[in-house]
Design an enzyme around this catalytic site. Structure first.
Site, PDB file in Angstrom:
ATOM      1  N   ASP A   5     -25.463  26.716 -13.346  1.00 37.95           N
ATOM      2  CA  ASP A   5     -25.790  27.780 -13.988  1.00 37.95           C
ATOM      3  C   ASP A   5     -27.212  28.644 -13.306  1.00 37.95           C
ATOM      4  OD1 ASP A   5     -25.929  29.547 -16.264  1.00 37.95           O
ATOM      5  OD2 ASP A   5     -26.250  27.936 -17.749  1.00 37.95           O
ATOM      6  N   GLU A  18     -21.883  33.371 -26.242  1.00 35.77           N
ATOM      7  CA  GLU A  18     -23.557  33.031 -26.196  1.00 35.77           C
ATOM      8  C   GLU A  18     -24.084  34.089 -26.666  1.00 35.77           C
ATOM      9  OE1 GLU A  18     -24.652  31.462 -22.536  1.00 35.77           O
ATOM     10  OE2 GLU A  18     -22.931  30.170 -22.179  1.00 35.77           O
TER      11      GLU A  18
END
Length: 648
Positions: free
Chosen positions: A404, A459
Site C-alpha cells: 500500500d 473505502e
C-alpha cells in the site's frame, strides 16, 4: 522580376513536397486508418470510416544529446500482419483473445525505430532505440490534437504524488487550459458525434507513467514525473522527495519503450470488451504458473473487524478470535483467502514480529486446516526496506501480499513494482497493489500481480457514488484489474447517506452491489462487509460467493458511457449478468438472450431492484425463472440501481 519570384515560389513548393513522406496503415477490417506525414517531425492522423478523429499528432523522444523524431531521416520501412490467439494466465475477460493487427515499423537514421500497430479496435505506437550503453530521457513528446471540440473524461490529481482516487471530471477540450490540472491515464475522449477513444499505455517498465495536460489549443500533450534522487523521512508509509534529476528516465539504450494506444469505437460496448493492454504487454515470463490462484477474499478493514451476534461469544476486533471467525466464514462459502490488514504486525515498520493479540502463525495453521489462505498487508516502504520478507512469508505459509501507499509513478517506483513482482514470484506469492497507478502490462508479464487499487472505491464511503463508479468499466477497469472492494450489505441512496465504520454502508442499491461482482474485473475480488451481515443475507451471499474472478467470455449487452452498463460473462457453461446505472433516472432494458446455447434451458436466478429501491436502497427481489436463447427478458434498474443474475 515577376517571373523570377514565381519561379522561386514554385521551387520552394516542390522542395517542401519532396521533403515530406506520407505513409498509410489500415486496420485488418480497413475501417481505421493511420496516416503518417514525415517532415520536420513525425506526424500522424487517425480516422475511422473517413472521419478524422485525431489530426496531426506528433511524437518525439527527447534524449540528453538528441531528439528522436525531430528532423527524422527514414531509412527503412517494414510491414507485417499478425493473426493469433492468445491465452492469458489470469483471464479477466476472455480465456482466448484474438490478436489481429497490421504492423508498420519505420527505421530512422540515428539508431531508433517507431512501430505502429493497427487493430480493428484501435491504434498503438512505440519507440524502440538501438543505442549503446545507458541513455537519459529528458522528456517525451506525445502531442494529441483534436480537429474540433471534444468532451474529455479525466482524472485530475493535484500533482504527480497521487493515490489515483480523484473523482472523474468532464471537460470540453476547447476550454481545458494549459494552466488547469493535468490528468492521469486512462483518458476517455468523446467526439460528440458517435465515436469514443480510450487512451492509455502498456508494456511499461523502467520508465515513468505518462500523464497528459492541455496544450492550450484544443489538444493535449504528455508530461512525466522526473527521477527522484534524494529522499527524506515522511512517517511509516512513505518518503519525501527532496531532489529530482533533470531527466524522467535513465535506462538501457537498446530497448523498447511503452506502447501509447487508442481504443477507437462507434459502440460504447467495445470499450468494456477491449483487451488492448494485454495484447500489447510483454509475454508471461513465469515458467510455472500453476500456483497462481485468483479468487475472492474476505476483508476486515472496511467493516472494522466487528462481527457481532449470538454466534460471537468473544470481544471482536483485530485479534485471534476475530480472524478465526473470518476464516470460518470464508471456509463456509468457499472463499479462498482472507486479508489481514494493518494491525497484524506489532509495528508497521517491522514485518517479522506479529502482533501477539493476532498470532499470525496460528491463523496460518488454522487457515490451512480450513482451506483458507492468508494475505498480509504492508506499506511499500517496509517492503523496500525488507525485500527478503518474501522468503520469510513463504516459509510461514502466507499466500499473498497487499502492498500500500506507493502514491507515485516515477521511474524509481515503476521499477519497485517490478522488483516486488519478481521477488514475490520467486517464492510463489501473489501481489495486490494498493495506493497504486493503473495497470500497464506488468500483470501479464508477472501474472502473480492479481490486482491494483488506484481507484475511487468503497473505502471512500459516501464519496464513492454510482455517478462516478459508472465510468470505471469504461475507463479504469477497461485497462486492467481493479480492486474496488465491493460487497456492501447496507445500501443507501445518496440523499440520505450517513455511515461510518464499523457500520459501513455504500451508495447504490443492494442489486447494484451484487452486480458489481460480475461487472468489475479483479483477479483478487474483495468481500468488504461484515460476515455477520453476509450470514443475515444468505441469498445475496450465496450469489456473490459463486461469481468467478476469471472468465471465458464477456459480452456487453447494453452500455452508455456515464449512464449504464449491462454485461454478460461466461465461466464454463454458466452465465452471469450484471447491470449498473447512475443516479439520473429509472431505466428499463429488453435483453436479447441469443448468447445462450441454442436448444438448452437455463435456470435463471435474478436479483432486481425492489419497488421502493429508488428511496430505500435495501429493497430488492430475488426471482427464479427458465430462459432459452430465443427469449428476450425485461429488466428494470432504479436510480443508482442494478440487476444481477446467474444462468445455469
Amino acid at each position: 522580376m515577376r517571373k523570377v519570384l514565381l519561379l522561386a515560389v514554385i521551387c520552394l513548393g516542390f522542395s517542401g513536397m519532396y521533403g515530406q513522406r506520407k505513409i498509410e496503415l489500415l486496420s485488418p477490417d480497413k475501417a481505421i486508418k493511420l496516416e503518417l506525414n514525415i517532415s520536420e517531425k513525425i506526424y500522424y492522423s487517425i480516422s475511422y470510416d473517413k472521419d478524422i478523429l485525431l489530426q496531426d499528432n506528433s511524437l518525439c523522444l527527447n534524449l540528453k544529446d538528441e531528439n528522436l523524431g525531430l528532423n527524422p531521416k527514414l531509412s527503412k520501412e517494414r510491414r507485417a500482419s499478425v493473426n493469433e490467439i492468445l491465452s492469458p494466465i489470469v483471464p479477466l475477460k476472455f480465456s482466448s483473445v484474438k490478436n489481429e493487427y497490421n504492423e508498420l515499423s519505420l527505421d530512422f537514421k540515428g539508431g531508433y525505430i517507431v512501430e505502429f500497430r493497427a487493430f480493428n479496435d484501435g491504434i498503438a505506437y512505440r519507440f524502440v532505440t538501438k543505442k549503446k550503453g545507458d541513455i537519459e530521457i529528458l522528456g517525451e513528446d506525445c502531442s494529441i490534437n483534436f480537429p474540433k471540440d471534444y468532451l474529455l473524461h479525466l482524472q485530475q490529481p493535484r500533482g504527480f504524488k497521487t493515490a489515483y482516487e480523484e473523482v472523474y471530471t468532464h471537460i470540453n477540450s476547447n476550454v481545458w487550459k494549459s494552466s488547469d490540472k493535468m490528468s492521469v491515464l486512462p483518458v476517455l475522449i468523446d467526439t460528440k458525434d458517435g465515436y469514443k477513444i480510450l487512451m492509455s499505455e502498456s508494456d511499461l517498465y523502467d520508465y515513468p507513467c505518462m500523464f497528459v495536460k492541455s496544450n492550450g489549443s484544443n489538444g493535449m500533450s504528455s508530461t512525466f514525473p522526473k527521477v527522484p534522487v534524494k529522499f527524506g523521512e515522511d512517517g511509516d508509509r512513505s518518503v519525501k522527495i527532496l531532489e529530482e534529476a533533470g531527466y524522467i528516465a535513465k535506462t538501457r539504450g537498446d530497448r523498447s519503450f511503452p506502447w501509447r494506444y487508442f481504443v477507437i469505437t462507434k459502440e460504447d460496448k467495445t470499450i468494456l470488451e477491449n483487451t488492448m493492454t494485454y495484447k500489447l504487454a510483454s509475454k508471461n515470463i513465469i515458467d510455472d504458473t500453476s500456483w497462481i490462484k485468483p479468487g475472492q477474499v474476505s476483508w476486515e478493514w472496511w467493516n472494522d473487524a466487528s462481527p457481532y451476534g449470538d454466534d460471537v461469544d468473544f470481544v471482536s476486533g483485530y485479534n485471534l478470535d476475530t480472524y478465526k471467525y473470518y476464516i470460518d466464514f470464508a471456509s463456509k462459502f468457499g472463499i479462498p483467502y482472507i486479508i489481514m490488514d494493518e494491525g497484524w504486525a506489532l509495528s508497521t515498520l517491522d514485518p517479522y514480529t506479529p502482533n501477539p493479540k493476532v498470532d499470525v502463525h496460528e491463523l496460518i495453521r488454522y487457515g490451512k486446516e480450513k482451506n483458507v489462505g492468508i494475505v498480509l498487508w504492508l506499506t511499500w516502504l517496509t517492503v523496500e526496506n525488507n525485500m527478503v520478507l518474501f522468503k520469510t512469508f513463504a516459509d510461514w505459509g502466507v499466500k499473498g501480499v497487499k502492498i500500500d501507499f506507493m502514491d507515485r509513478s516515477d521511474q524509481w517506483m515503476v521499477n519497485f513494482y517490478e522488483r516486488v513482482a519478481v521477488e514475490a514470484a520467486k517464492y510463489q506469492l501473489f501481489v495486490d497493489f494498493h495506493g497504486s497507478f493503473k495497470p500497464a502490462g506488468l500483470e501479464y508479464k508477472y501474472p502473480n500481480v492479481l490486482s491494483y487499487e488506484g481507484v475511487r472505491g468503497m473505502e471512500q464511503m459516501g464519496g464513492c457514488t454510482p455517478d462516478n463508479s459508472i465510468y470505471l468499466p469504461f475507463m479504469r477497469n477497461a485497462v486492467g484489474p481493479m480492486d474496488y472492494t465491493p460487497g456492501a450489505m447496507i445500501s443507501m441512496q445518496p440523499d440520505v447517506y450517513s455511515a461510518q465504520r464499523p457500520n459501513s454502508a455504500s451508495i447504490g442499491t443492494r442489486a447494484y452491489q451484487l452486480a458489481l461482482f460480475v461487472i468489475f474485473e479483479s483477479g483478487l475480488q474483495m468481500l468488504a462487509d461484515n460476515p455477520t451481515l453476509y450470514y443475515r443475507n444468505l441469498d445475496c451471499t450465496e450469489f456473490i460467493t459463486q461469481v468467478p474472478t476469471t472468465w471465458d467470455e464477456t459480452k456487453v449487452l447494453e452500455a452508455k458511457v456515464g449512464e449504464y452498463a449491462v454485461v454478460a460473462k461466461r465461466k464454463g457453461s454458466i452465465w452471469y449478468i450484471g447491470g449498473m446505472a447512475n443516479g439520473s433516472k429509472e431505466r428499463t432494458f429488453e435483453l436479447n438472450m441469443d448468447f445462450l446455447n441454442t436448444g438448452q434451458v437455463y435456470k435463471m436466478t435474478s436479483f432486481e431492484d425492489g419497488i421502493n429501491a429508488g428511496r430505500q436502497a435495501m429493497d430488492y427481489r430475488r426471482k427464479e425463472s427458465n430462459v432459452v436463447s430465443v427469449d428476450k427478458i425485461t429488466i428494470k434498474m432504479v436510480r443508482n440501481g442494478g440487476w444481477a443474475a446467474v444462468l445455469k
